[in-house]
Design an enzyme around this catalytic site. Structure first.
Site, PDB file in Angstrom:
ATOM      1  N   ILE A  29       0.910  -1.146   0.000  1.00 56.54           N
ATOM      2  CA  ILE A  29       0.000   0.000   0.000  1.00 56.54           C
ATOM      3  C   ILE A  29       0.955   1.203   0.000  1.00 56.54           C
ATOM      4  CG2 ILE A  29      -1.796   1.281   1.217  1.00 56.54           C
ATOM      5  CD1 ILE A  29      -2.792  -1.361   2.375  1.00 56.54           C
ATOM      6  N   PRO A  30       1.113   1.844  -1.157  1.00 57.19           N
ATOM      7  CA  PRO A  30       2.272   2.710  -1.398  1.00 57.19           C
ATOM      8  C   PRO A  30       2.243   4.095  -0.751  1.00 57.19           C
ATOM      9  CG  PRO A  30       0.857   2.687  -3.307  1.00 57.19           C
ATOM     10  CD  PRO A  30       0.260   1.723  -2.330  1.00 57.19           C
ATOM     11  N   CYS A  31       2.401   4.141   0.545  1.00 58.94           N
ATOM     12  CA  CYS A  31       2.441   5.424   1.256  1.00 58.94           C
ATOM     13  C   CYS A  31       3.685   6.228   0.896  1.00 58.94           C
ATOM     14  CB  CYS A  31       2.333   5.209   2.758  1.00 58.94           C
ATOM     15  SG  CYS A  31       3.467   3.994   3.437  1.00 58.94           S
ATOM     16  N   HIS A  32       4.713   5.554   0.371  1.00 58.18           N
ATOM     17  CA  HIS A  32       5.933   6.266  -0.035  1.00 58.18           C
ATOM     18  C   HIS A  32       5.686   7.174  -1.237  1.00 58.18           C
ATOM     19  CE1 HIS A  32       5.867   2.495  -2.338  1.00 58.18           C
ATOM     20  NE2 HIS A  32       6.520   3.162  -3.282  1.00 58.18           N
TER      21      HIS A  32
END
Length: 179
Positions: A134-137
């Site tokens: 889950i690409p929070c970056h």
């Protein structure tokens, strides 16, 4: 019951957690909030099929492929607000970034409000229990600031560079809580 295993990645040791068939956690070594969403202790178990699936996904990701998030059964633990933010994170395309402000605007629309606090969104993004997948970056400040990644700014940069993000307009802030 919750189970864990580890995965050696190009960015260091990763801990994976599951509740049987669903992935509930992915944390890098030293990451803030490591395991904080799990309501009970984790038992190490390297023989869970979901871990094999997640490791295969991560192998593809770290070799520059673009595995789809939908290939993994994810069950992040969190309240309704956080779940809504994490759903938006899943929609950020590989190799792209968005801002906390843009997510706040989308959350406001979804909730039928005039506005939404970027800081509230930042809190939900920062507590994402399944980082990388889950690409929070892929979330940055509205001015291009690389802030707010629980795994640290330098890891955020490595992940964005791996994905081929144009880093020319992004920068490390001189001060802030995410440094």
């Amino acid at each position: 019951m919750y189970y864990s295993t580890t995965y050696s990645s190009p960015i260091g040791k990763i801990t994976l957690a599951c509740c049987g068939d669903n992935l509930v956690g992915l944390w890098t070594e030293g990451q803030k909030y490591h395991g904080d969403t799990l309501p009970e202790a984790i038992t190490e178990n390297n023989d869970m099929p979901i871990f094999d699936t997640a490791k295969t996904w991560l192998n593809r990701y770290f070799t520059g492929k673009k595995p789809d998030i939908s290939e993994l059964p994810l069950a992040p633990i969190g309240g309704a607000f956080r779940q809504s933010v994490w759903k938006i994170l899943r929609e950020i395309p590989y190799g792209n970034v968005t801002t906390y402000g843009d997510i706040a605007k989308q959350m406001a629309v979804n909730m039928g409000r005039q506005s939404m606090s970027s800081q509230a969104v930042g809190g939900a993004v920062g507590h994402n229990p399944i980082s990388i997948i889950i690409p929070c970056h892929r979330v940055v400040g509205s001015n291009g600031s690389l802030t707010g990644f629980a795994g640290g700014i330098h890891m955020k940069i490595k992940l964005l560079e791996l994905e081929g993000v144009d880093m020319s307009s992004l920068f490390i802030p001189k001060k802030g809580s995410a440094l």
